[in-house]
Structure formats: structure tokens, C-alpha cells
Design an enzyme around this catalytic site. Structure first.
Site, PDB file in Angstrom:
ATOM      1  N   ILE A  87      -3.899  25.536   6.705  1.00  0.00           N
ATOM      2  CA  ILE A  87      -4.929  24.493   6.329  1.00  0.00           C
ATOM      3  C   ILE A  87      -5.526  24.822   4.759  1.00  0.00           C
ATOM      4  O   ILE A  87      -5.563  25.862   4.385  1.00  0.00           O
ATOM      5  CB  ILE A  87      -6.146  24.979   7.432  1.00  0.00           C
ATOM      6  N   CYS A  88      -5.674  23.713   4.399  1.00  0.00           N
ATOM      7  CA  CYS A  88      -6.399  23.491   3.194  1.00  0.00           C
ATOM      8  C   CYS A  88      -7.813  23.256   3.190  1.00  0.00           C
ATOM      9  O   CYS A  88      -8.023  21.995   3.442  1.00  0.00           O
ATOM     10  CB  CYS A  88      -5.640  22.559   2.122  1.00  0.00           C
ATOM     11  N   LEU A  89      -8.566  24.160   3.246  1.00  0.00           N
ATOM     12  CA  LEU A  89     -10.063  23.847   3.455  1.00  0.00           C
ATOM     13  C   LEU A  89     -11.008  24.942   2.685  1.00  0.00           C
ATOM     14  O   LEU A  89     -10.721  26.010   2.626  1.00  0.00           O
ATOM     15  CB  LEU A  89     -10.537  23.975   5.070  1.00  0.00           C
TER      16      LEU A  89
END
Ligand SMILES: [Zn+2]
Ligand SMILES: [Zn+2]
Ligand SMILES: [Zn+2]
Ligand SMILES: [Zn+2]
Ligand SMILES: [Zn+2]
Ligand SMILES: [Zn+2]
Lengths: 214, 542
Positions: A87-89
Site C-alpha cells: 500500500i502506498c499511503l
């Protein structure tokens, strides 16, 4: 030990709020580092109707370091790797603060499904799809939700590779009629980020054929 | 000097002969005045210049202060390169400069200097950008940066440390009698949690805010919470990241444990250096010399391109041959140079926090938590082997030159150790032979000449590897290389002598052999630059 206290308290808070439809539990009661969380796909999005399971690893320095989260459920989304679930957060990285909880992080993931950030992609192929043809993207994302995130999911069903990546079946047929193998065609079209074929765009068609001949 | 005159014609086609005639001029070299050394070290343009900045008055510098004579300069370059103007600083000195600026600017802001400091930090210590933003939207800026609470009722008496009984801290989830801290926002946590929170962030150098809102912790708050002057650590990290971000103008001295930074104000001349195959060598105030462009040690006769190609290759081969040459790598995302820490391949960029794999430079994430195996590197390897015409032969050639390169690197380290003892030797000359300090300087000069000769020799193997072996000039280069190698070994041997009596008796030999090394080095460097300028030596992937 404050970390254990905090995690136990967080679990209780999730139980106390059934309305949120968020689940959080240990994978194994003896290991407080490893949890699984889940939430429902936001309504009105291609993820509606799905339940998304997230693998959570809590580091020693928690809550001063963020938990490591990744999707166990396969998701078609610009900020989530379609292969690994990574996840890119920002809040899971540099924007983490100790006041954020596992629950609020899961809610942020739910919000991420609602509003993707295609300009900071984790999965470039998916992000391209999202930016180029929203309707086709939505279809694919909904298909993935149905296949992977629903109780009656993909088990036992055979899935068409082209459909799985939102590639127009006409485009595949076009090259099949020229004697190329379907697997190879899908692979090349994916690599070029082409979902649909414009019959007038000879340059692109030639480029694809050239690649297929390699 | 006659040899220089002769040299100035070295640009015509029969330049080959000039190198040759240089070889025969050996016998003419007489005991040298040490002041002449800088005339001959054509690559020291910067040193001459930097003497303005260098306040250290060590022997080294006074010897080097002799300007390069115009004729030498003309002789040694086709077109000349502009002088480099630079200064050598530490993070502390940079920070002090910033503080001076802040005190100077304070009247413009009419807020406490501590607040100006936060503003400067936010604007990456760029006062022009800050002033611009400040005149445009003062109040908005204070809020945006978190120096002022958005809520009007944020009262200042909330700010600070308090003692509480039965305080429930939502971070550690413990209820206890404890000291707490909060800013005007009233987001209050136990001091233990606050300390843990701040401790982790000190080395990042970014502005630290409240855990739950954007209000800023100033240096006084940080020192109050941590109980000692921890804000200096934060400021130091902030300056470090400032230096990293401005790596075009600022370079860390690459020598181990050296804390100095070279600041080159005007980088416009660097391109000219590259074009003419010169390297912009600089020297920190500890006397460490390195190349400002590529950050390596003095690498002449190789230029920066050859150097980086050579080093890249060494890295690539190091897996097979267990050679480790370089310890730094550029972050694939933001290009900041990162140092490798021990054997771990998991790299985290100190600037942008990107995590990547040392071997393949790919994202770290897919490398997994269990057994580490980097497939991408292997693929690369087979690919490049397939593309070469004769990989076996190339590798052999490379191995050959690398071994030589490596050998001289090892020797250089031994020479360096030798240099550490030279002071004692001079002392012994004084004590036992009644020789004055000045008179004994020839020993120190000789060791310096030896080091420089050795380094040039080492890097000349990189030039040899990348040169077209069939070209006549390459052959001449190799001959020159051999002569320098011999000269260096001779001088090295001479420097092993321990007895003061013998040293004094053979003093003329020291002058002779040093002078010879110096001349051989100059010849090899110029010949190498000729190879580069004529395109006979150029980097390739082989
Ligand atoms: Zn606490
Ligand atoms: Zn706050
Ligand atoms: Zn240094
Ligand atoms: Zn360089
Ligand atoms: Zn970086
Ligand atoms: Zn790798």
C-alpha cells in the site's frame, strides 16, 4: 509494557463500535505483533460489496513507528500493488503520528478505496488504466471485488486473463486472427498499458506486432 | 624550466615524441627546490586558490602557495579551466552563519528569533524564499507552519510541562501520576511518550509538531521536554539535510570521520572542467583532497567519467570476485548519496526515506522478509554478458587492471602508515644529526610526493583499461605508466631507510627520486588527458 496495553485497548475500541463494520483480531493469540483487520468496500465505488482483509504487523516501537499493513485480498487500485498488496499511503510512512490507531488506519484505507491518488501510484499499470479510461477501470475493479473480495469469490472459477486486466476482447481477437498466442498478446498489451484498440492507430498496432514478433 | 618550454608544444601531432623526450630528460633533473613542486602539480589549480581560504598555516600550504606560472598553465591545458573558489565549513559553522543571518533579519520579522528559526527551517534555510512568502502572507504563514494556533482561544498558559495525578495518556494507554506536556492546542501526553516521540525525530532534521495537530515544537520546548540541549541535534540534522539537498554546491569530505563540508559558491565552471577532462579537486581544512564533481579521492589521470565507470564496474564485479570498493550509492529517487552500513543490502535514504536494494537499486519491499535473494541482479548479469562480444576476454583484461589498481591501493595505505612515522624520523634527524626542522622537511615532501605518485599510478590503471589498446598513444601511456611505477617503488624503498646517518648521507637521492616521481607523474597525467581529449580513452560498459 505500554505497547501491549495500547493494542489491547485498540482491540476493545473496535469491538465497542460494531457500527463501523471493522474487524480486528490476532492471527495467533500468543503473538501480539501480528493481526488481521478487515473493512467493507465503500458504497458507490467498484469495491462495494467486498470485504477487504489487511495483514498488520505491529513493530516493537509502536505507536511511535507505524504498523506495516498490506492487503491480503487482491485489489485493483492505483495505490495498491495488484501483485503484492503493498500500500502506498502517507500515514503509514512519513505522515504517521502516534495518535493514529489501527482502527483509524483501516478507516484511512477504506477512504483510499473511495478516493485513489493516481499521481502517487504503487501500481503503475493500474494507475494508467485509471487515468486513461475510468469506465473500463471501474469495470475491472468491480470484477476483482467480485472475484477476490466476495464470499462466493473466485474459487473454482476460471477467469479470462484479458478480462481480468480490463483488456477489450476485440483487441485480443484482432491479434489472434494474425496467428499470435493469446497469453503473449495479453502480456504485451498489459506491458504497453493498452486496454482498447483504435483500428485507425496503425503506429500503435505496428508497435504491438513488432513486440509480438520478438 | 626548460622541460616546461619543451612541453608547451605538446599539442601538435608529434606530441608522442614529446612524451618520449620527457623520458630522456631524467638525467637533467637536479635536486629540487621544494617550492617548485606546485609548479609541476598542474592539477592543483584549486589548491593555489584555496590558500586564500585556508587559514591553517601548516607547511603544506605555505609550500603550495606558489602560483602556477602562466607558461605552465598554458602548456598543460588546451584551453584553461577557471579557478575554483570554495570554502571549507562544518555543520556547526553553517548553523552559526544561519543564526547570524537570523539575528540580522529579525527586525524584518518582528517575531522572536526562535520563531524565525522555525521559518528558516521550513524554507530549507533559503531566506529569499522565506522573505518573499513573508511579505505576501505573514499571518497565514505563521498558522500554516504551526507557529500560531488556528483557534483564537489557544491560550499560552496551557503550553509547557505540568504535573498530573491519575493522568490517562492516550498514546501509551497508561493511567499514572506523571509530568505531561502540551502546546497551546491542549493535546496533552505524558512526558515519557513525548520524549520517545521527539527522540526518534531528532535525527531527521524536520520541524517537529504536536502529535495531533500542526502546532510546532520550538527549540525551547524540545530542550524542556528532553531535559538537555537536544535541539542542537535537531539543528545539526536540519543543516545536514540542507547540505544534502544542496549537493550541487555543498559536498561532504568523503574521508572517514571527517566532518568538513566544501562549499563551492559558483558551480558554473564545473562543466568546463568536464569538457577539458580536468577534475575539480578540492581540499578540506584537514588536508583531505577529493574531486568535487564525483566525490572520490584525487583520481587523475582518470577523469570523472572514467572514474565512475571504473567504480561502477568494480561494484558489478565485486559480487563475483569479492571486491568491495565503494561504500556509497546514489538514492535512485532523489540522487542523494548514501553510505552503506556494514553488510546489509537494505538501504534507506536519509533524505527522502526511500528504501531500496543495494544490489539492484530496486524498491526494497518485494525483497521479502525471509531469505534475501535478488533476482534482478542475476538477470542483469546474464544480459550484459550476452551483449558483449567476448565477455571472457573483457573480464580477464579487467581483472588484470583491477588487481594492479587494488595492489596500489593497498600500497597507498602502507605509504600512509609510513607517513605517520615520518615526523619521528625528522625528529631523530634533529636530535642525532643536529639538522634543523626546515632542513628535514625534504622527508615530509618526499612522502607527499610518494602518495601523489601512488594515487596517480593507481588511477592510471582505470585509464589503461578504458583505452584503445591498439593506439600508439596508449602504448606510450603504458610505457609512462611503467616508468612511474618504477619511480614510485624506488622512492618508496628509499623512504624505508631508518638510520638518520644514512638518510642524511643520501639526501640528494631523496631530492632526485622525488623530482623524478613528480616529473613522471606529470608526464603520465598529461598523456592520460591527451588520451581522453582525443577520445582514445572513453568509458564503456565492457
Ligand atoms: Zn504516555
Ligand atoms: Zn496539538
Ligand atoms: Zn576532510
Ligand atoms: Zn571526479
Ligand atoms: Zn532519496
Ligand atoms: Zn534487489
Amino acid at each position: 509494557m505500554s505497547r501491549a496495553k495500547r493494542i489491547m485497548k485498540e482491540l476493545q475500541a473496535v469491538k465497542d463500535d460494531p457500527e463501523a463494520r471493522i474487524e480486528l483480531e490476532f492471527v495467533n493469540e500468543s503473538d501480539i505483533h501480528h493481526l488481521k483487520g478487515s473493512f467493507l468496500g465503500p458504497p458507490g465505488t467498484p469495491y462495494e460489496g467486498g470485504q477487504f482483509i489487511v495483514d498488520i504487523e505491529v513493530p516493537m516501537e509502536y505507536p511511535f513507528k507505524p504498523p506495516m499493513m498490506k492487503f491480503d485480498t487482491k485489489v485493483y487500485h492505483p495505490n495498491i500493488s495488484s501483485v503484492t498488496g503493498a500500500i502506498c499511503l502517507d500515514i503509514l510512512k512519513n505522515a504517521w503520528s502516534p495518535v493514529i490507531t489501527l482502527k483509524s488506519a483501516l478507516i484511512s484505507l477504506q477512504a483510499l478505496l473511495q478516493s485513489p491518488e493516481p499521481n502517487d501510484p504503487q501500481d503503475a499499470e493500474v494507475a494508467q488504466h485509471y487515468l486513461k479510461d475510468r469506465e473500463s477501470f471501474n469495470k475491472t475493479a468491480a470484477l476483482w471485488t467480485k472475484l477476490y473480495a466476495s464470499p462466493d469469490g473466485a474459487i473454482g472459477k476460471s477467469v479470462d486473463e484479458a478480462e481480468l486486466y480490463g483488456i477489450d476482447s476485440e483487441a485480443v481477437k484482432e491479434f489472434e486472427s494474425q496467428g499470435f498466442e493469446k497469453d503473449k498478446i495479453v502480456e504485451v498489451l498489459r506491458r504497453f498499458g493498452i486496454k482498447k484498440l483504435d483500428p485507425a492507430d496503425n503506429a500503435t498496432i505496428n508497435r504491438i506486432i513488432e513486440e509480438l514478433l520478438k | 624550466m626548460a622541460s616546461d618550454e619543451e612541453y608547451s608544444e605538446a599539442e601538435s601531432d608529434d606530441s608522442l615524441y614529446n612524451y618520449e623526450s620527457r623520458n630522456t630528460s631524467v638525467d637533467l633533473i637536479c635536486p629540487k627546490n621544494p617550492n617548485l613542486t606546485s609548479d609541476d602539480s598542474e592539477f592543483d589549480i584549486d589548491e593555489v586558490d584555496s590558500s586564500d581560504y585556508d587559514e591553517e598555516d601548516d607547511i603544506d600550504n605555505s609550500l603550495l602557495a606558489t602560483p602556477v606560472s602562466p607558461s605552465t598553465k598554458k602548456a598543460l591545458s588546451e584551453g584553461s579551466v577557471p579557478n575554483l573558489k570554495y570554502e571549507c565549513l562544518t555543520t556547526k559553522e553553517i548553523y552559526e552563519k544561519m543564526l547570524k543571518r537570523i539575528n540580522h533579519l529579525q527586525p524584518v520579522f518582528s517575531i522572536p528569533p526562535d520563531d524565525v528559526l522555525v521559518l528558516m527551517q521550513h524554507y530549507d534555510w533559503n531566506e529569499e524564499r522565506l522573505l518573499e512568502a513573508w511579505t505576501e502572507k505573514m499571518d497565514e504563514l505563521l498558522q500554516q507552519i504551526g507557529l500560531k494556533s488556528a483557534e483564537v482561544n489557544g491560550s499560552s498558559d496551557v503550553r509547557g510541562i505540568k504535573h498530573r495525578n491519575d493522568f490517562m495518556c492516550i498514546i501509551c494507554c497508561e493511567e499514572k501520576n506523571t509530568d505531561t506536556f502540551s502546546l497551546e492546542c491542549g493535546h496533552e501526553y505524558c512526558l515519557d511518550c513525548y520524549r520517545h516521540y521527539i527522540q526518534d525525530k531528532l535525527h531527521e532534521g524536520n520541524i517537529i509538531t504536536c502529535m495531533d495537530c500542526s502546532l510546532v515544537l520550538k527549540n525551547v520546548d524540545i530542550d524542556q521536554i528532553m531535559g538537555h540541549a537536544s535541539s542542537t541535534k535537531l539543528m545539526n540534522s536540519s543543516i545536514k539535510s540542507f547540505v544534502q539537498k544542496h549537493h550541487r554546491n555543498y559536498k561532504w569530505c568523503p574521508y572517514a570521520d571527517c566532518k568538513h563540508i566544501i562549499h563551492l559558491k559558483d558551480t558554473s565552471s564545473l562543466a568546463e572542467y568536464g569538457r577539458l577532462h580536468y577534475s575539480p579537486f578540492v581540499k578540506c581544512s584537514e588536508g583531505h583532497r577529493f574531486c568535487f564533481s564525483c566525490g572520490f579521492e584525487i583520481h587523475a589521470p582518470a577523469d570523472c567519467n572514467i572514474t565512475s565507470a571504473w567504480v561502477k564496474k568494480a561494484k558489478k564485479e565485486s559480487e563475483n570476485l569479492n571486491w568491495v570498493l565503494s561504500h556509497t550509492k546514489e538514492c535512485p529517487k532523489c540522487s542523494v548519496s548514501i553510505e552503506k552500513n556494514g553488510g546489509c543490502n537494505h538501504m534507506v535514504c536519509s533524505n527522502c526515506k526511500y528504501q531500496f536494494c543495494w544490489i539492484c537499486e530496486g524498491d526494497w519491499a518485494p525483497h521479502g522478509k525471509s531469505f534475501y535473494e535478488c533476482t534482478i541482479y542475476k538477470n542483469d548479469d546474464t544480459k550484459s554478458k550476452g551483449a558483449q562480444e567476448d565477455p571472457g576476454k573483457q573480464l580477464k583484461k579487467y581483472t588484470f587492471y583491477y588487481r594492479l589498481f587494488n595492489e596500489h591501493e593497498v600500497s597507498a595505505k602502507l605509504d600512509w602508515k609510513l607517513g605517520q612515522t615520518v615526523g619521528h624520523k625528522v625528529k631523530a634527524l634533529q636530535d642525532r644529526m643536529g639538522v634543523s626542522w626546515i632542513e628535514g622537511l625534504f622527508l615530509i615532501e618526499s612522502i607527499k610526493t610518494l602518495n601523489e605518485g601512488r594515487t596517480a599510478l593507481k588511477w592510471s590503471f582505470a585509464v589503461a583499461f578504458y583505452s584503445d589498446a591498439s593506439h600508439n598513444l596508449t602504448k606510450i601511456f603504458l610505457d609512462n605508466q611503467m616508468l612511474l611505477a618504477k619511480a614510485v617503488e624506488d622512492l618508496s624503498e628509499l623512504l624505508q631507510i631508518k638510520e638518520p646517518e644514512t638518510i642524511m648521507k643520501r639526501k640528494p637521492e631523496f631530492y632526485n627520486k622525488s623530482g623524478y616521481v613528480e616529473n613522471r607523474r606529470t608526464a603520465l597525467m598529461e598523456c592520460g588527458r591527451d588520451l581522453l581529449c582525443k577520445g582514445i580513452c572513453k568509458p564503456h560498459d565492457g
